[in-house]
Structure formats: C-alpha cells, structure tokens
Design a protein around this motif. Structure first.
Motif, PDB file in Angstrom:
ATOM      1  N   ARG A 147       0.686  -1.169   0.098  1.00 27.54           N
ATOM      2  CA  ARG A 147      -0.007  -0.022  -0.206  1.00 27.54           C
ATOM      3  C   ARG A 147       0.868   1.218   0.016  1.00 27.54           C
ATOM      4  NH1 ARG A 147      -4.668  -2.505   2.102  1.00 27.54           N
ATOM      5  NH2 ARG A 147      -4.386  -4.847   1.627  1.00 27.54           N
ATOM      6  N   ALA A 148       0.653   2.195  -0.916  1.00 29.95           N
ATOM      7  CA  ALA A 148       1.499   3.412  -0.986  1.00 29.95           C
ATOM      8  C   ALA A 148       1.262   4.451   0.121  1.00 29.95           C
ATOM      9  CB  ALA A 148       1.034   3.998  -2.537  1.00 29.95           C
ATOM     10  N   THR A 149       1.446   3.958   1.471  1.00 29.25           N
ATOM     11  CA  THR A 149       1.274   4.815   2.554  1.00 29.25           C
ATOM     12  C   THR A 149       2.496   4.291   3.589  1.00 29.25           C
ATOM     13  OG1 THR A 149      -1.094   5.512   2.016  1.00 29.25           O
ATOM     14  CG2 THR A 149      -0.292   5.717   4.356  1.00 29.25           C
ATOM     15  N   PRO A 150       3.375   5.099   3.797  1.00 29.66           N
ATOM     16  CA  PRO A 150       4.276   4.501   4.748  1.00 29.66           C
ATOM     17  C   PRO A 150       3.391   4.482   6.343  1.00 29.66           C
ATOM     18  CG  PRO A 150       5.072   6.343   3.816  1.00 29.66           C
ATOM     19  CD  PRO A 150       3.733   6.243   3.449  1.00 29.66           C
ATOM     20  N   ALA A 151       3.731   3.550   7.071  1.00 30.99           N
ATOM     21  CA  ALA A 151       2.975   3.594   8.345  1.00 30.99           C
ATOM     22  C   ALA A 151       3.817   3.923   9.539  1.00 30.99           C
ATOM     23  CB  ALA A 151       2.811   1.797   8.601  1.00 30.99           C
ATOM     24  N   ASN A 152       2.908   4.674  10.492  1.00 31.97           N
ATOM     25  CA  ASN A 152       3.736   4.871  11.898  1.00 31.97           C
ATOM     26  C   ASN A 152       3.839   3.682  12.945  1.00 31.97           C
ATOM     27  OD1 ASN A 152       4.593   7.395  10.886  1.00 31.97           O
ATOM     28  ND2 ASN A 152       2.346   8.326  11.431  1.00 31.97           N
ATOM     29  N   ASP A 153       2.677   3.106  12.866  1.00 34.76           N
ATOM     30  CA  ASP A 153       2.310   2.011  13.833  1.00 34.76           C
ATOM     31  C   ASP A 153       1.463   0.943  13.404  1.00 34.76           C
ATOM     32  OD1 ASP A 153       2.917   0.423  15.992  1.00 34.76           O
ATOM     33  OD2 ASP A 153       2.058   1.762  17.638  1.00 34.76           O
ATOM     34  N   VAL A 154       1.439  -0.448  13.701  1.00 37.62           N
ATOM     35  CA  VAL A 154       0.647  -1.552  13.353  1.00 37.62           C
ATOM     36  C   VAL A 154       0.092  -2.092  14.553  1.00 37.62           C
ATOM     37  CG1 VAL A 154       0.254  -3.368  11.895  1.00 37.62           C
ATOM     38  CG2 VAL A 154       1.427  -1.648  11.027  1.00 37.62           C
ATOM     39  N   ILE A 155      -1.075  -2.426  14.610  1.00 40.67           N
ATOM     40  CA  ILE A 155      -1.429  -3.370  15.963  1.00 40.67           C
ATOM     41  C   ILE A 155      -2.463  -4.285  15.467  1.00 40.67           C
ATOM     42  CG2 ILE A 155      -0.501  -1.703  17.788  1.00 40.67           C
ATOM     43  CD1 ILE A 155      -3.732  -1.242  18.405  1.00 40.67           C
ATOM     44  N   ALA A 156      -2.781  -5.330  16.187  1.00 38.13           N
ATOM     45  CA  ALA A 156      -3.876  -6.253  16.049  1.00 38.13           C
ATOM     46  C   ALA A 156      -4.926  -6.062  17.121  1.00 38.13           C
ATOM     47  CB  ALA A 156      -3.602  -7.613  15.720  1.00 38.13           C
ATOM     48  N   TRP A 166      -4.819  -2.725  12.704  1.00 29.91           N
ATOM     49  CA  TRP A 166      -4.846  -1.061  12.709  1.00 29.91           C
ATOM     50  C   TRP A 166      -3.549  -0.787  12.066  1.00 29.91           C
ATOM     51  CZ3 TRP A 166      -8.499   2.325  15.315  1.00 29.91           C
ATOM     52  CH2 TRP A 166      -9.574   1.889  15.887  1.00 29.91           C
ATOM     53  N   VAL A 167      -3.708   0.449  11.054  1.00 34.01           N
ATOM     54  CA  VAL A 167      -2.519   0.964  10.642  1.00 34.01           C
ATOM     55  C   VAL A 167      -2.545   2.304  11.163  1.00 34.01           C
ATOM     56  CG1 VAL A 167      -1.020   1.681   8.800  1.00 34.01           C
ATOM     57  CG2 VAL A 167      -2.254  -0.591   8.984  1.00 34.01           C
ATOM     58  N   ALA A 168      -1.558   3.079  11.844  1.00 30.14           N
ATOM     59  CA  ALA A 168      -1.556   4.450  12.054  1.00 30.14           C
ATOM     60  C   ALA A 168      -0.763   5.156  10.901  1.00 30.14           C
ATOM     61  CB  ALA A 168      -0.954   4.764  13.207  1.00 30.14           C
ATOM     62  N   HIS A 169      -1.179   6.235  10.398  1.00 32.64           N
ATOM     63  CA  HIS A 169      -0.380   6.680   9.286  1.00 32.64           C
ATOM     64  C   HIS A 169      -0.437   8.345   8.965  1.00 32.64           C
ATOM     65  CE1 HIS A 169      -4.450   6.948   7.192  1.00 32.64           C
ATOM     66  NE2 HIS A 169      -4.133   5.680   7.370  1.00 32.64           N
ATOM     67  N   ALA A 170       0.123   8.924   8.165  1.00 32.08           N
ATOM     68  CA  ALA A 170       0.016  10.473   8.152  1.00 32.08           C
ATOM     69  C   ALA A 170      -1.505  11.011   8.193  1.00 32.08           C
ATOM     70  CB  ALA A 170       0.845  11.104   7.095  1.00 32.08           C
ATOM     71  N   GLY A 171      -2.098  10.084   7.544  1.00 25.93           N
ATOM     72  CA  GLY A 171      -3.687  10.556   7.218  1.00 25.93           C
ATOM     73  C   GLY A 171      -4.694  10.158   8.267  1.00 25.93           C
ATOM     74  N   GLY A 172      -4.208   9.602   9.164  1.00 26.42           N
ATOM     75  CA  GLY A 172      -5.170   9.216  10.337  1.00 26.42           C
ATOM     76  C   GLY A 172      -4.845   7.691  11.073  1.00 26.42           C
ATOM     77  N   ALA A 173      -5.827   6.998  10.706  1.00 26.29           N
ATOM     78  CA  ALA A 173      -5.816   5.470  11.079  1.00 26.29           C
ATOM     79  C   ALA A 173      -6.725   4.708  10.129  1.00 26.29           C
ATOM     80  CB  ALA A 173      -5.887   5.322  12.525  1.00 26.29           C
ATOM     81  N   LEU A 231     -10.942  11.123  12.052  1.00 26.89           N
ATOM     82  CA  LEU A 231      -9.525  11.833  12.161  1.00 26.89           C
ATOM     83  C   LEU A 231      -8.972  12.045  10.815  1.00 26.89           C
ATOM     84  CD1 LEU A 231      -7.918  10.254  15.241  1.00 26.89           C
ATOM     85  CD2 LEU A 231      -8.795  12.402  15.045  1.00 26.89           C
ATOM     86  N   SER A 232      -8.294  13.018  10.329  1.00 26.41           N
ATOM     87  CA  SER A 232      -7.797  13.270   9.106  1.00 26.41           C
ATOM     88  C   SER A 232      -6.171  13.728   9.372  1.00 26.41           C
ATOM     89  CB  SER A 232      -8.536  13.977   8.033  1.00 26.41           C
ATOM     90  OG  SER A 232      -8.621  15.391   8.882  1.00 26.41           O
ATOM     91  N   GLU A 233      -5.979  13.643  10.620  1.00 28.71           N
ATOM     92  CA  GLU A 233      -4.651  14.058  11.087  1.00 28.71           C
ATOM     93  C   GLU A 233      -3.741  12.939  11.281  1.00 28.71           C
ATOM     94  OE1 GLU A 233      -4.986  15.227  15.696  1.00 28.71           O
ATOM     95  OE2 GLU A 233      -6.974  15.345  14.783  1.00 28.71           O
ATOM     96  N   PRO A 234      -2.451  13.243  11.271  1.00 25.71           N
ATOM     97  CA  PRO A 234      -1.453  12.296  11.664  1.00 25.71           C
ATOM     98  C   PRO A 234      -1.657  11.438  13.040  1.00 25.71           C
ATOM     99  CG  PRO A 234      -0.322  14.131  10.999  1.00 25.71           C
ATOM    100  CD  PRO A 234      -1.927  14.519  11.504  1.00 25.71           C
TER     101      PRO A 234
END
Length: 208
Positions: A79-88, A95-102, A119-122
């Motif tokens: 997926r063309a979005t870098p992730a900040n965090d990933v949890i199950a 769940w994937v946290a990214h620059a556009g929200g989660a 949320l549309s924020e990082p």
C-alpha cells in the motif's frame, strides 16, 4: 550463515519462532537459517523504517509504502502509504497508523475506514488496553476509540505534545512517550503523571 553481515539492524520483529530483521533496504528472516528479501523480492531501493507482526503477518514500513508479507513467504501486499504503527486488536482487526489518520488493513484490498473515527490528522502510535479500547497517539495528545466510535481526546498537563509511542500496561494505565519524556495516564481518573527528562535522568511529577 553470514547473510545479515555485521552492520547494525534498524528494526526487529517475530512471528512464532521466525525472526525478521530490517537493515537499510533489506529484510532478513531467520527460521533455522536466514532468508533475505531484497531486490529479487520487491525491496529494491527501499529504506526499511519499521517492522511489526500482527495476526501472523509481517508488516514492513519503508520510506514510501507499507508492505505485508504474503502467506507464501515471498511476495508482498503493498500500500502506497508509510506506516507509523501497526497493531492487531482482540476483534481480529489490524490497525495501521499513518499520516492521514488510522485505517483497518485487509489483505488484497483498499484501506478500510475505521468506523466513526473522524480523524484526518497524523496518528503516530497505537495501543489496545485490557478492556479492548484502542488509544491513538496524536500531535496534541491521545484519543480513545471504544465501542466503534471516538469518545475522547486528552492532553497531558504540559499541553499539546506529539505522542510518538504508546503502551497499555496490565494495571490499565496508558504510557505515552514524547520527545520531552514519558507520561502515564490513569484512564479511570483521567489524571496524568509526568516523567520529565531532568538532570540526565527521568524525574516524576504529579501536577495538581
């Protein structure tokens, strides 16, 4: 063998007895022997930033995308979005946290929007507590997602600070890391305990 060389590793994760390690543009896996994922496996010219495991899958965030290793252990779902965090979470959602929200991740498809998140924020960090609630680390504190909706946003007493890492411990407390130190939130009382970096160590302060 010596496939991984002697250079420092940037990130390490594990699924069962298999260990994954990231270094520069390459991911290695160790299960009795090292396996290398590089140019031949779609990792050419990519800088490995973070590794996570969730629901038996390896997730790799590079400088420009999030990659999930397929069940065949050789191909990637990208997926063309870098992730900040990933949890199950306990409901089986990833769940994937990214620059556009989660977002919720599902194999072979587009991002799935988190219901009523708004949320549309990082989002920088994620953690699930013992009650199955998901906490999100934001630029100005933390947010709480429970019963399929966003129910609260909380700021440490220091004001709006960017939360880079989250950890929910067994007592129910939420630990939040920022550049200036660490804060612990008691979700029942909504009270924070600050651990500020002072004098080369960490000092505790309980603001009134």
């Amino acid at each position: 063998g010596n496939a991984a060389g002697a250079s420092a590793l940037g990130s390490v994760a594990a699924v069962g007895e298999k260990v994954y390690a990231g270094r520069g543009p390459t991911v290695f896996s160790l299960s009795q022997r090292w396996q290398q994922f590089d140019t031949a496996n779609g990792m050419a010219y990519r800088d490995i930033r973070r590794l996570w495991t969730a629901r038996g899958r390896l997730f790799v965030s590079t400088n420009d995308a999030l990659h999930a290793l397929g069940p065949d252990g050789a191909t990637w779902d990208t997926r063309a979005t870098p992730a900040n965090d990933v949890i199950a979470d306990r409901h089986g959602r990833i769940w994937v946290a990214h620059a556009g929200g989660a977002s919720w991740w599902e194999p072979g498809g587009a991002w799935q929007p988190v219901l009523d998140l708004g949320l549309s924020e990082p989002v920088h960090a994620l953690a699930e507590d013992g009650l199955g609630r998901v906490w999100l680390g934001l630029d100005d504190g933390v947010a709480l997602y429970d019963r399929d909706r966003l129910i609260a946003r909380l700021q440490p007493p220091t004001g709006a600070v960017s939360i880079t890492h989250l950890l929910a411990d067994r007592s129910g407390a939420l630990w939040a890391a920022a550049e200036s130190g660490v804060a612990r939130l008691d979700p029942d009382s909504a009270e924070w305990t600050l651990f500020d970096i002072a004098g080369g160590g960490i000092a505790s302060a309980n603001p009134d």
